[in-house]
Design an enzyme around this catalytic site. Structure first.
Site, mmCIF file in Angstrom:
data_model
loop_
_atom_site.group_PDB
_atom_site.id
_atom_site.type_symbol
_atom_site.label_atom_id
_atom_site.label_comp_id
_atom_site.label_asym_id
_atom_site.label_seq_id
_atom_site.Cartn_x
_atom_site.Cartn_y
_atom_site.Cartn_z
ATOM 1 N N VAL A 1 -5.655 0.236 2.906
ATOM 2 C CA VAL A 1 -5.645 -1.147 2.982
ATOM 3 C C VAL A 1 -6.784 -1.577 1.920
ATOM 4 C CG1 VAL A 1 -6.049 -3.182 4.188
ATOM 5 C CG2 VAL A 1 -4.400 -1.715 5.120
ATOM 6 N N SER B 1 -12.859 1.468 10.578
ATOM 7 C CA SER B 1 -12.217 1.562 9.321
ATOM 8 C C SER B 1 -12.818 0.877 8.187
ATOM 9 C CB SER B 1 -10.805 1.025 9.309
ATOM 10 O OG SER B 1 -10.150 0.861 8.008
ATOM 11 N N ALA B 2 -12.788 1.375 6.947
ATOM 12 C CA ALA B 2 -13.438 0.543 5.709
ATOM 13 C C ALA B 2 -12.501 -0.809 5.304
ATOM 14 C CB ALA B 2 -13.583 1.459 4.610
ATOM 15 N N ASP B 3 -11.324 -0.814 6.068
ATOM 16 C CA ASP B 3 -10.714 -2.004 5.800
ATOM 17 C C ASP B 3 -11.233 -3.448 6.227
ATOM 18 O OD1 ASP B 3 -8.775 -0.110 5.042
ATOM 19 O OD2 ASP B 3 -7.478 -0.589 6.945
ATOM 20 N N GLU C 1 0.699 -1.069 -0.050
ATOM 21 C CA GLU C 1 -0.204 -0.058 -0.074
ATOM 22 C C GLU C 1 0.952 1.310 -0.070
ATOM 23 O OE1 GLU C 1 -1.570 1.775 3.436
ATOM 24 O OE2 GLU C 1 -1.027 0.148 4.659
ATOM 25 N N ASP D 1 -16.583 5.312 14.238
ATOM 26 C CA ASP D 1 -15.238 5.582 13.585
ATOM 27 C C ASP D 1 -14.772 3.898 13.193
ATOM 28 O OD1 ASP D 1 -13.127 5.889 12.013
ATOM 29 O OD2 ASP D 1 -12.013 7.424 13.267
ATOM 30 N N LYS E 1 -6.088 10.647 0.942
ATOM 31 C CA LYS E 1 -5.867 9.069 1.361
ATOM 32 C C LYS E 1 -7.219 8.384 0.914
ATOM 33 C CE LYS E 1 -6.661 7.012 5.798
ATOM 34 N NZ LYS E 1 -6.420 7.553 7.603
ATOM 35 N N LYS F 1 -3.636 -1.722 14.157
ATOM 36 C CA LYS F 1 -2.973 -1.109 15.079
ATOM 37 C C LYS F 1 -3.497 -0.919 16.434
ATOM 38 C CE LYS F 1 -2.948 2.106 11.720
ATOM 39 N NZ LYS F 1 -2.978 1.282 10.573
HETATM 40 N N1 PSU Z 1 -0.353 0.547 8.605
HETATM 41 C C1 PSU Z 1 0.715 1.026 9.066
HETATM 42 N N2 PSU Z 1 0.472 2.633 8.771
HETATM 43 C C2 PSU Z 1 -0.508 3.165 8.414
HETATM 44 C C3 PSU Z 1 -1.760 2.528 7.737
HETATM 45 C C4 PSU Z 1 -1.416 0.884 8.037
HETATM 46 O O1 PSU Z 1 1.579 0.662 9.817
HETATM 47 O O2 PSU Z 1 -0.062 4.462 8.164
HETATM 48 C C5 PSU Z 1 -2.764 3.014 7.214
HETATM 49 C C6 PSU Z 1 -3.358 2.007 6.160
HETATM 50 O O3 PSU Z 1 -3.323 2.362 5.041
HETATM 51 C C7 PSU Z 1 -4.739 1.840 6.566
HETATM 52 C C8 PSU Z 1 -5.188 2.910 7.262
HETATM 53 O O4 PSU Z 1 -5.666 1.155 5.778
HETATM 54 O O5 PSU Z 1 -3.795 3.155 7.966
HETATM 55 C C9 PSU Z 1 -6.386 2.851 8.336
HETATM 56 O O6 PSU Z 1 -6.997 4.140 8.143
HETATM 57 P P1 PSU Z 1 -8.351 4.313 8.818
HETATM 58 O O7 PSU Z 1 -8.153 4.222 10.113
HETATM 59 O O8 PSU Z 1 -8.582 6.068 8.431
HETATM 60 O O9 PSU Z 1 -9.247 3.551 7.950
HETATM 61 MN MN MN Z 2 -11.906 6.102 10.121
#
Ligand code: PSU
Ligand code: MN
Length: 305
Positions: free
Chosen positions: A106, A140-142, A25, A138, A86, A159
């Site tokens: 992701v 994530s769409a992941d 990614e 909140d 993003k 994370k």
């Molecule tokens: N893994 C890491 N660092 C990051 C991310 C993942 O070690 O910055 C990113 C990925 O792209 C993941 C995103 O999809 O953070 C998640 O963001 P959000 O919580 O806004 O969905």
């Molecule tokens: Mn989010």
């Protein structure tokens, strides 16, 4: 009607030869790590994939084209660009349609990988359910992407800034296989273990590849999440990180950070508060994930018996 998709030279060659490819990614480059470590890490991780016998395909949208594999100069400019979008499932198509440039999360990287016929993807940690999601919603769409797109994602878990229990509950609800690699507990990103038992455990790349192939053969949509623990010598103990994460979260709340800005804000604050140790650990775990993903990708392209 089609859309522009550009393959790097090495990815085009690997596609032609039918050899193993691993998707990587780009949000981790633009929003997850500071310059210049972001570009350095991206390069090292690409080399880790090659050293383990596969071809790296770093994915991003550049000037309206979906790039599968970035040439060195493109990677360089992306790593230094300011205000890169993003992109997740919601915004990738509009970015391409408008001729824009954006880094793929992701979720978006999984979509792009599937479009390019790539079935394995390595990252650091997936997005998930944020702490306090019961009021902010909140999530994530992941997580939904893992439920619908047939790509095996190798990560060090979700994370640790997230609510990990809720994240794994949602994955279970969505029917996503969560597989710990080589241990019984789930890793927690910067820490190798946690007190959460892993729903599934596998010990070889061949088993992981076979599980994804079987899932697809059965007509089950979606991918799988491989939780690969950070190497022990690189981990940061959970009890050292807990107060740091708590402080970063409190600052995010006080400054009313929301939506897409939450994850980058927290990672940046934790980097500063740990005097860079979080980044060193993050780099170690991404590299470890890239190597495992390459082995899984090599198993995937073997003729299946
Ligand atoms: N893994 C890491 N660092 C990051 C991310 C993942 O070690 O910055 C990113 C990925 O792209 C993941 C995103 O999809 O953070 C998640 O963001 P959000 O919580 O806004 O969905
Ligand atoms: Mn989010």
């Amino acid at each position: 009607m089609t859309f522009p998709m550009v393959f790097s030279k090495e990815v085009a060659a690997a596609r032609k030869a039918g050899t193993a490819i691993v998707a990587l990614e780009s949000t981790i480059i633009t929003h997850g790590m500071p310059f210049p470590q972001n570009v350095e890490t991206a390069r090292i991780v690409e080399q880790d994939v090659r050293d383990a016998g596969a071809t790296p395909a770093t994915i991003a949208v550049m000037n309206g084209a979906l790039h599968i594999g970035l040439e060195a100069d493109v990677l360089d400019s992306l790593g230094q660009a300011q205000h890169v979008a993003k992109l997740s499932r919601a915004d990738m198509a509009s970015c391409i349609a408008m001729g824009g440039t954006g880094a793929t999360t992701v979720a978006a990287t999984m979509i792009a990988a599937q479009l390019a016929g790539i079935s394995v993807f390595a990252t650091g940690g997936i997005g998930g359910v944020h702490r306090g999601a019961e009021t902010t919603f909140d999530i994530s769409a992941d997580l939904h992407e893992l439920a619908q797109t047939a790509v095996t994602v190798v990560a060090a878990g979700a994370k640790a800034i997230l609510d990990l229990e809720k994240t794994f509950e949602v994955l279970e609800t969505l029917g996503v296989p969560v597989i710990a690699y080589g241990q019984d507990s789930l890793p927690a990103f910067w820490s190798a273990t946690s007190d959460m038992p892993a729903p599934l455990r596998m010990d070889t790349a061949a088993q992981i590849a076979s599980a994804q192939i079987t899932r697809t053969a059965m007509g089950l949509a979606g991918g799988q999440l491989i939780c690969n623990p950070i190497p022990k010598d690189a981990e940061i103990a959970a009890d050292i990180l807990a107060p740091v994460i708590a402080q970063a979260l409190a600052e995010a709340e006080a400054q009313k950070i929301s939506a897409k800005a939450v994850t980058p804000f927290l990672l940046d604050r934790i980097f500063t508060l740990t005097e860079g140790r979080s980044l060193t650990a993050n780099i170690a775990l991404v590299r470890n994930n890239a190597a495992l993903a390459a082995k899984i990708a090599a198993e995937m392209v073997k003729p299946q018996g």
